[in-house]
Design a protein around this motif. Structure first.
Motif, PDB file in Angstrom:
ATOM      1  N   VAL A  77       0.839  -1.203   0.000  1.00 53.51           N
ATOM      2  CA  VAL A  77       0.000   0.000   0.000  1.00 53.51           C
ATOM      3  C   VAL A  77       0.873   1.250   0.000  1.00 53.51           C
ATOM      4  CG1 VAL A  77      -1.607   1.358   1.406  1.00 53.51           C
ATOM      5  CG2 VAL A  77      -2.021  -1.085   1.025  1.00 53.51           C
ATOM      6  N   SER A  80       2.240   1.748  -3.434  1.00 52.92           N
ATOM      7  CA  SER A  80       1.221   2.182  -4.389  1.00 52.92           C
ATOM      8  C   SER A  80       0.919   3.673  -4.245  1.00 52.92           C
ATOM      9  CB  SER A  80      -0.071   1.374  -4.185  1.00 52.92           C
ATOM     10  OG  SER A  80      -1.112   1.859  -4.996  1.00 52.92           O
ATOM     11  N   GLU A 105      -6.763  -1.184   4.831  1.00 50.29           N
ATOM     12  CA  GLU A 105      -7.627  -1.044   3.656  1.00 50.29           C
ATOM     13  C   GLU A 105      -8.485   0.212   3.748  1.00 50.29           C
ATOM     14  OE1 GLU A 105      -7.115  -2.833   1.048  1.00 50.29           O
ATOM     15  OE2 GLU A 105      -5.685  -4.070   2.143  1.00 50.29           O
ATOM     16  N   TYR A 108      -6.312   3.064   2.726  1.00 49.40           N
ATOM     17  CA  TYR A 108      -5.917   2.956   1.320  1.00 49.40           C
ATOM     18  C   TYR A 108      -7.073   3.242   0.358  1.00 49.40           C
ATOM     19  CZ  TYR A 108      -3.828   0.770  -2.863  1.00 49.40           C
ATOM     20  OH  TYR A 108      -3.339   0.518  -4.116  1.00 49.40           O
ATOM     21  N   LEU A 109      -8.315   3.140   0.857  1.00 57.37           N
ATOM     22  CA  LEU A 109      -9.480   3.196  -0.023  1.00 57.37           C
ATOM     23  C   LEU A 109      -9.506   4.402  -0.964  1.00 57.37           C
ATOM     24  CD1 LEU A 109     -12.048   1.704  -0.776  1.00 57.37           C
ATOM     25  CD2 LEU A 109     -13.255   2.963   1.021  1.00 57.37           C
ATOM     26  N   TYR A 111      -7.142   5.960  -2.279  1.00 60.27           N
ATOM     27  CA  TYR A 111      -6.007   5.915  -3.211  1.00 60.27           C
ATOM     28  C   TYR A 111      -5.968   4.622  -4.029  1.00 60.27           C
ATOM     29  CZ  TYR A 111      -4.743   9.396   0.260  1.00 60.27           C
ATOM     30  OH  TYR A 111      -4.776  10.472   1.115  1.00 60.27           O
ATOM     31  N   LYS A 112      -6.918   3.763  -3.754  1.00 54.75           N
ATOM     32  CA  LYS A 112      -6.927   2.462  -4.407  1.00 54.75           C
ATOM     33  C   LYS A 112      -7.400   2.594  -5.848  1.00 54.75           C
ATOM     34  CE  LYS A 112      -8.484  -2.264  -3.434  1.00 54.75           C
ATOM     35  NZ  LYS A 112      -9.265  -3.080  -2.465  1.00 54.75           N
ATOM     36  N   LYS A 114      -9.347   2.169  -9.066  1.00 50.35           N
ATOM     37  CA  LYS A 114     -10.671   1.594  -9.246  1.00 50.35           C
ATOM     38  C   LYS A 114     -11.261   2.074 -10.561  1.00 50.35           C
ATOM     39  CE  LYS A 114     -12.287   5.078  -5.920  1.00 50.35           C
ATOM     40  NZ  LYS A 114     -11.054   5.283  -5.169  1.00 50.35           N
ATOM     41  N   GLU A 174     -15.091   7.195   1.898  1.00 48.81           N
ATOM     42  CA  GLU A 174     -13.665   6.891   1.881  1.00 48.81           C
ATOM     43  C   GLU A 174     -12.911   7.585   3.009  1.00 48.81           C
ATOM     44  OE1 GLU A 174     -12.280   7.805  -2.035  1.00 48.81           O
ATOM     45  OE2 GLU A 174     -13.150   5.983  -2.911  1.00 48.81           O
TER      46      GLU A 174
END
Length: 780
Positions: A77, A80, A105, A108-109, A111-112, A114, A174
């Motif tokens: 993470v 990333s 998580e 990170y949401l 920045y994840k 999607k 988020e």
């Protein structure tokens, strides 16, 4: 910018969690990483770990796996977010402080990577400033300010406001702090609510076992694991509709509003629009994520509890008392297909097999009894093992008559015992059984397994996949990997606690010994068959592919009876033999005089023989082992005697006091086999006059107990029992949901018992039976 904190090492975190010195943790981790097993470390490396026991080491091993996975995910993470150019010191500090995978998580949401969301499309259309202005100044009329953001992609004010709303909803969903707070509140205040899946489902026979849950509500925090798994099973079978309710919507909406900076009480032009946005953020995103998280958390907790219960039951069953090395006759009962019979000698070798047909429809009672009498006389049978499946009580009655006839003939009669046949069919059809008993039909292999189970439960049960043994609580509803890892550890600990006879052990048993893989176990057996019995532990080093590391791990747990060195029959590790020689030199006695000499050994001080390598804990263990070399930690063998004439649930009467065997221990009580083809339940509240938090405090699987019948429901095949024999003999126990979803009993146990075994066609007289016994070799 402030400097980011550093992450504590895995060893430091383990030491804190387990309240163990970091040096001890580091030593244990190093040994595990080097390939040492938990039984080996617990038994032979006490000085290194500070005497951490196998339970502590198993906890350490499990947490070590989790923390390493956590750190691996954290690193991914961080990398990333850094690649996106968005990693700040504050964000890094938050990730380094995260102590669970779910927390990582949450952070990170935002920045994840999607798929393009409606909020992302709105940002690309330049609508984020609109959302920010409405938040900053709710006095602005939404429609008026929205008109400033019309473009080719935004047709009108309604579309602009809709896009701004998507942005704020996603922003709330988020927000890691908000998500975490909602998760905590949802768990603390939420509940599970269940109802029939549909009107049609409620009427179906398959759904009736879940009828206790047709109108059911329970707080998430209070719901025990067995009810969780029962409810989830009902949902899976489409018998139940399950809903996770977090509590008051208003309270959650206030949390969302506070996170976004919205004052729901303000009388401003944009307040209604903002309030609707808050409501949608809760109901379309955060409520769903809260319910999903609660479901996952509830299932995880239930699985952990269920696995723990299964592990305790499995350990009790594996460490059940062995009947010992006595010639045993195994009976695998059946009606139409007959009773399969196998005689095995004191080493478990098959001597003779056959089938008899004492029950309907053939009803060859006396001829079957004569056949068994001949087998008992011919092979000197000392024990009769009866499988507890279909026709078990009828077959038990046959064995009872046989034993009485043999005694009346003036001969020594064998003892009999009922044996759980759970998993016997799995073994019979397995590839290993085909290799071990190639000349026998699959149906007869079950009788062999039943006989061997009575002789040595551990040695026979290791041939069966643990989850097939049938002592679990909803084991089919548990994640297979989690269950398998826990049960494998239980089997490994049990096998190594007892020790294994190197010259008689099977491949499955040897493969459970510390440091021995299945291929290495096969190599040991092949070498043994080629060269003959092992005379010493050091001869193991001659086995192909068995090197010094494997020898170090396994040697102490393998026993050689009557070998070249008396210590090879003990639990003393070969590496510690010099300590024993030192004890002999200083004591001035021989090995034969020392081993088993309790008086002499009790006078020795462990500290006098300790050195830099072998400290006081190890020397203490050595002296204890010399006192009773190769001791078996399992209890003495005993059997239950089922009441005559009580063969089916309808035969039970409230107030009866019966002897039975504990077949399964769950979180809510214990199931007991009283010989009626349906286990009865002793609820945890009926186990003792004192409060019992864990039924394992009172009973264990395989234990013989005396119980009183307090409730009988013939229609639903339910039996209520109590261990408190002074309880009032009436069905006072409240109906509990857990009684409605009892796991299906082992092979064929659910079929009703028959009691017509005495209506036989061959009608032999008492005189002819006496003659048959004389023909078999009794009464001469």
């Amino acid at each position: 910018m402030t400097s980011s904190p550093t992450l504590k090492s895995v060893n430091a975190r383990l030491a804190e969690e387990l309240a163990v010195a970091e040096a001890r943790v580091a030593a244990a981790v190093r040994l595990l990483d080097e390939g040492a097993t938990v039984p080996f470390i617990a038994r032979y490396r006490k000085e290194v770990t500070g005497s951490l026991d196998d339970g502590q080491l198993r906890d350490l091993e499990e947490r070590l796996r989790y923390l390493r996975e956590l750190d691996e995910r954290r690193d991914a993470v961080l990398a990333s977010i850094d690649e996106q150019g968005k990693l700040t010191d504050e964000l890094k500090a938050a990730l380094l402080g995260a102590d669970t995978k779910s927390r990582i998580e949450d952070i990170y949401l935002p920045y994840k990577p999607k798929r393009r969301t409606k909020a992302q499309i709105a940002r690309e259309a330049g609508l984020e400033p609109l959302a920010d202005r409405l938040l900053a100044d709710p006095a602005i009329a939404p429609e008026a300010v929205a008109a400033e953001f019309l473009t080719a992609d935004v047709a009108d004010a309604a579309a602009a406001l809709d896009g701004a709303r998507h942005i704020l909803v996603e922003r709330a969903a988020e927000d890691a702090e908000l998500v975490g707070a909602i998760r905590t509140r949802f768990w603390a205040e939420g509940a599970v609510r269940t109802a029939p899946f549909s009107d049609e489902a409620a009427k179906s026979p398959a759904a009736q076992k879940f009828r206790d849950y047709f109108e059911f509500t329970e707080r998430l925090e209070d719901m025990p694991s067995h009810r969780v798994l029962a409810v989830l099973r009902g949902e899976k079978e489409q018998a139940l509709a399950v809903r996770f309710d977090g509590g008051s919507d208003d309270a959650y909406e206030v949390m969302v509003a506070n996170a976004l900076g919205v004052d729901l009480t303000a009388r401003a032009a944009a307040t209604p629009w903002l309030a609707t946005t808050v409501r949608l953020a809760w109901r379309t995103r955060l409520m769903i994520s809260g319910a999903v998280d609660a479901r996952m958390r509830l299932r995880q907790r239930a699985e952990e509890d269920a696995v723990a219960v299964f592990a305790k039951n499995l350990k009790d069953l594996l460490l059940a008392a062995p009947a010992g090395t006595r010639t045993t006759l195994g009976l695998d009962p059946g009606f139409r297909t007959g009773v399969k019979v196998a005689v095995v000698d004191d080493t478990g070798k098959v001597l003779e097999t056959c089938a008899i047909y004492p029950h309907q429809p053939q009803r060859q009672w006396d001829s079957a009894k004569a056949t068994l009498a001949a087998l008992v006389a011919r092979h000197g049978v000392e024990l009769i093992a009866i499988g507890n499946g279909t026709a078990s009580r009828e077959t038990d009655a046959l064995a009872t008559e046989l034993i009485a006839d043999i005694r009346n003939a003036g001969a020594n009669a064998p003892a009999k015992a009922m044996v759980s046949e759970a998993g016997a069919s799995v073994y019979s059809a397995s590839a290993y059984a085909a290799r071990e008993l190639p000349a026998l039909d699959v149906t007869v292999r079950g009788a062999v397994s039943i006989a061997r189970r009575l002789q040595d439960p551990l040695a026979e049960l290791v041939k069966i996949e643990p989850k097939s043994i049938g002592v679990g609580q909803y084991q089919h509803d548990v994640t297979p990997g989690t269950l398998a890892r826990s049960l494998d550890a239980v089997v490994e600990d049990a096998v190594n606690a007892v020790g294994v006879d190197l010259n008689t052990a099977s491949v499955p048993l040897l493969s459970r010994v510390s440091g021995v893989s299945e291929s290495l176990a096969e190599a040991i057996v092949a070498y043994r068959e080629k060269t003959g019995p092992f005379r010493s532990r050091t001869a193991l080093l001659d086995v192909p592919r068995l090197g010094p590391k494997a020898f170090e791990q396994c040697a102490g747990f393998l026993r050689i009876r009557g070998g070249d060195d008396a210590l090879d029959a003990s639990g003393v590790h070969p590496e510690a033999y010099p300590v024993v020689r030192r004890i002999l030199d200083r004591s001035g006695i021989t090995m034969a005089e020392l081993i088993g000499n309790e008086r002499a050994l009790r006078t020795l001080r462990p500290a006098d023989f300790a050195d830099d390598r072998f400290g006081v804990p190890t020397v203490t263990d050595i002296l204890a082992e010399l006192e009773k070399p190769g001791r078996d930690p399992r209890p003495a063998f005993s059997t239950a005697t089922f009441a005559a004439g009580v063969e089916k649930v309808a035969d039970l009467k409230v107030g009866m006091v019966l002897e039975g065997v504990v077949t399964n221990v769950a979180a809510f009580g214990a199931f007991v086999d009283v010989g009626v083809h349906q286990d009865g339940l002793v609820h945890v509240s009926a186990m003792s006059d004192r409060f019992v938090s864990d039924p394992h405090e009172v009973v264990r699987s395989g234990q013989v107990v005396r119980v009183k019948v307090v409730d009988v429901d013939v229609d639903r095949q339910r039996i209520g029992l109590t261990l408190r024999l002074g309880d009032s003999p009436k069905g006072d126990q409240p109906k509990r949901p857990e009684q409605g979803t009892r796991p299906t009993p082992s092979r064929e146990r659910r079929q009703p018992a028959r009691t017509d075994h005495r209506r036989r066609d061959d009608k032999r007289s008492t005189g002819s039976m006496a003659q048959a016994l004389r023909d078999a070799g009794f009464g001469r």
